[in-house]
Design a protein around this motif. Sequence first.
Motif, PDB file in Angstrom:
ATOM      1  N   THR A   1       0.960  -1.105  -0.092  1.00 19.03           N
ATOM      2  CA  THR A   1       0.113   0.167   0.025  1.00 19.03           C
ATOM      3  C   THR A   1       0.984   1.174   0.014  1.00 19.03           C
ATOM      4  O   THR A   1       0.669   2.014  -0.671  1.00 19.03           O
ATOM      5  N   ALA A   2       2.056   1.226   0.775  1.00 18.39           N
ATOM      6  CA  ALA A   2       2.816   2.401   1.124  1.00 18.39           C
ATOM      7  C   ALA A   2       3.513   2.678  -0.372  1.00 18.39           C
ATOM      8  O   ALA A   2       3.902   3.769  -0.546  1.00 18.39           O
TER       9      ALA A   2
ATOM     10  N   ILE B   1       0.588  -8.967   7.253  1.00 19.56           N
ATOM     11  CA  ILE B   1      -0.669  -8.062   7.766  1.00 19.56           C
ATOM     12  C   ILE B   1      -0.295  -6.916   8.764  1.00 19.56           C
ATOM     13  O   ILE B   1       0.234  -7.147   9.665  1.00 19.56           O
ATOM     14  N   LYS B   2      -0.124  -5.746   7.912  1.00 23.14           N
ATOM     15  CA  LYS B   2       0.127  -4.550   8.907  1.00 23.14           C
ATOM     16  C   LYS B   2      -0.462  -3.372   7.905  1.00 23.14           C
ATOM     17  O   LYS B   2      -0.864  -3.623   6.950  1.00 23.14           O
ATOM     18  N   ASP B   3      -0.447  -2.272   8.854  1.00 19.03           N
ATOM     19  CA  ASP B   3      -1.223  -0.953   8.236  1.00 19.03           C
ATOM     20  C   ASP B   3      -0.239   0.218   8.082  1.00 19.03           C
ATOM     21  O   ASP B   3       0.505   0.427   9.253  1.00 19.03           O
ATOM     22  N   ARG B   4      -0.160   0.606   6.931  1.00 23.92           N
ATOM     23  CA  ARG B   4       0.666   1.852   6.752  1.00 23.92           C
ATOM     24  C   ARG B   4      -0.248   2.949   5.947  1.00 23.92           C
ATOM     25  O   ARG B   4      -1.189   2.505   5.266  1.00 23.92           O
ATOM     26  N   LYS B   5       0.400   4.110   5.764  1.00 26.24           N
ATOM     27  CA  LYS B   5      -0.165   5.000   5.173  1.00 26.24           C
ATOM     28  C   LYS B   5       0.400   5.118   3.801  1.00 26.24           C
ATOM     29  O   LYS B   5       1.564   4.666   3.489  1.00 26.24           O
ATOM     30  N   LYS B   6      -0.519   5.632   2.724  1.00 32.23           N
ATOM     31  CA  LYS B   6      -0.046   5.553   1.424  1.00 32.23           C
ATOM     32  C   LYS B   6       0.888   6.526   1.163  1.00 32.23           C
ATOM     33  O   LYS B   6       1.697   7.351   2.137  1.00 32.23           O
TER      34      LYS B   6
ATOM     35  N   GLN C   1      -5.725   2.489  11.475  1.00 27.75           N
ATOM     36  CA  GLN C   1      -5.508   3.667  11.492  1.00 27.75           C
ATOM     37  C   GLN C   1      -4.752   4.378  10.192  1.00 27.75           C
ATOM     38  O   GLN C   1      -4.559   5.684  10.128  1.00 27.75           O
ATOM     39  N   GLY C   2      -4.429   3.427   9.274  1.00 27.26           N
ATOM     40  CA  GLY C   2      -3.630   3.534   8.191  1.00 27.26           C
ATOM     41  C   GLY C   2      -4.377   3.534   7.055  1.00 27.26           C
ATOM     42  O   GLY C   2      -5.845   3.468   7.251  1.00 27.26           O
ATOM     43  N   ASP C   3      -3.857   3.265   5.771  1.00 27.12           N
ATOM     44  CA  ASP C   3      -4.583   3.072   4.420  1.00 27.12           C
ATOM     45  C   ASP C   3      -4.851   1.815   3.974  1.00 27.12           C
ATOM     46  O   ASP C   3      -5.345   1.621   2.871  1.00 27.12           O
ATOM     47  N   THR C   4      -4.380   0.922   4.587  1.00 29.97           N
ATOM     48  CA  THR C   4      -3.946  -0.580   4.127  1.00 29.97           C
ATOM     49  C   THR C   4      -5.550  -1.147   4.439  1.00 29.97           C
ATOM     50  O   THR C   4      -5.942  -1.317   5.545  1.00 29.97           O
ATOM     51  N   PRO C   5      -6.034  -1.776   3.349  1.00 28.01           N
ATOM     52  CA  PRO C   5      -7.294  -2.360   3.572  1.00 28.01           C
ATOM     53  C   PRO C   5      -7.238  -3.801   4.067  1.00 28.01           C
ATOM     54  O   PRO C   5      -7.726  -4.844   3.597  1.00 28.01           O
TER      55      PRO C   5
ATOM     56  N   GLU D   1       2.376  -8.897  11.273  1.00 30.59           N
ATOM     57  CA  GLU D   1       3.692  -8.326  11.443  1.00 30.59           C
ATOM     58  C   GLU D   1       3.676  -7.069  12.364  1.00 30.59           C
ATOM     59  O   GLU D   1       3.523  -5.938  11.650  1.00 30.59           O
ATOM     60  N   TYR D   2       3.833  -7.052  13.518  1.00 28.07           N
ATOM     61  CA  TYR D   2       3.719  -5.758  14.334  1.00 28.07           C
ATOM     62  C   TYR D   2       4.954  -5.045  14.097  1.00 28.07           C
ATOM     63  O   TYR D   2       6.129  -5.431  14.638  1.00 28.07           O
ATOM     64  N   GLU D   3       4.742  -3.832  13.690  1.00 22.84           N
ATOM     65  CA  GLU D   3       6.079  -2.914  13.406  1.00 22.84           C
ATOM     66  C   GLU D   3       5.554  -1.627  13.685  1.00 22.84           C
ATOM     67  O   GLU D   3       6.686  -0.508  13.529  1.00 22.84           O
ATOM     68  N   TYR D   4       4.436  -1.136  14.372  1.00 24.74           N
ATOM     69  CA  TYR D   4       4.208  -0.018  14.581  1.00 24.74           C
ATOM     70  C   TYR D   4       4.662   0.586  16.031  1.00 24.74           C
ATOM     71  O   TYR D   4       4.639   1.674  16.345  1.00 24.74           O
ATOM     72  N   GLY D   5       5.536  -0.410  16.602  1.00 25.46           N
ATOM     73  CA  GLY D   5       5.884  -0.104  17.988  1.00 25.46           C
ATOM     74  C   GLY D   5       6.619   1.151  18.342  1.00 25.46           C
ATOM     75  O   GLY D   5       7.530   1.422  17.545  1.00 25.46           O
TER      76      GLY D   5
END
Length: 299
Positions: free
Chosen positions: A211-212, A233-238, A248-252, A272-276
């Motif tokens: 997504t990023a 599976i992680k969430d990132r902003k574009k 809270q990010g842009d990842t669906p 994959e917990y990476e926002y720590g």
Amino acid sequence: MTLISRRDAGKLVGKLLVGSSAAMFVGCEALAGSERINSVIRGVQIGSQSYSFRDRPLAAAIEGFRTVGLGECELTQMHLEPPKVSREELRQWRLQVPLSRFHQVRKQFEDAGILLYGYNYSFRNDFTDTEMERGFQMAEALGAKCITASGTVSVAPRVDKYAKKYRMKVGFHGHDKTSDPDEFSTPETFARAMHGASEYIAVNLDIGHFTAAGGDPVAYIRQNHERIVTLHIKDRKKNHGPNMPFGQGDTPIAEVLRELRDNRWRIPANIEYEYGQPGMDTMEEMKKCYAYCRSALEA
């Protein structure tokens, strides 16, 4: 002939259904040791990359899986290899470490009731042939179904030689380094690696990084699900944005998980917990990530 009540019959059927859902990702094999932890939600195997527990050694990471309730693992090489050594020292360790060490690790996971599905061994251009082949021997000793690799596009043909020999799929992992054409990041980079390669050259799609990098993970999975061995599976902003807590990010994330559920695609979805950040508790954040995935699948 022993008769059982309707209530007891219902309990028995429920247990059988749970067992069959879990077995679909193990090839119907029973794990030795403890009873298998079942983290299959609506037909989707939720697990984790052990990198999520990078703040602790292997034994504590395995206990983390048990505490969160995750029954499937993609094991990072970081949890097995010696830290802070030179490149040549690391190469020699890989070539000399007894494979019995990997048999022992396999038993640790089996005893904990966790399926060790994949081994992350990141092939790079500076790998010797023997070092490359050793990764497949390690993965076999671990009982892994596949290898995942943060490799390069140009190294894929060399990897394919050993992937065919050992009949083991290698899922290349992408980041968002779109400025480097030799790094996996976009659909085009994955396509170049798979063009002309055997079926064993595959994809480990990190939906956050994808997504990023400007990609649409839902569309990509629909078109390429047969070549995907695992998801991260992680969430990132574009637009190369930061890692974010799930939702809270842009990842669906929810849409991706429902695609797996609704199409019955047997692709493990590994958190994959990476926002720590400093002060965050890994165990509590992993529980939140798992709860988010469960909620998305049960909606």
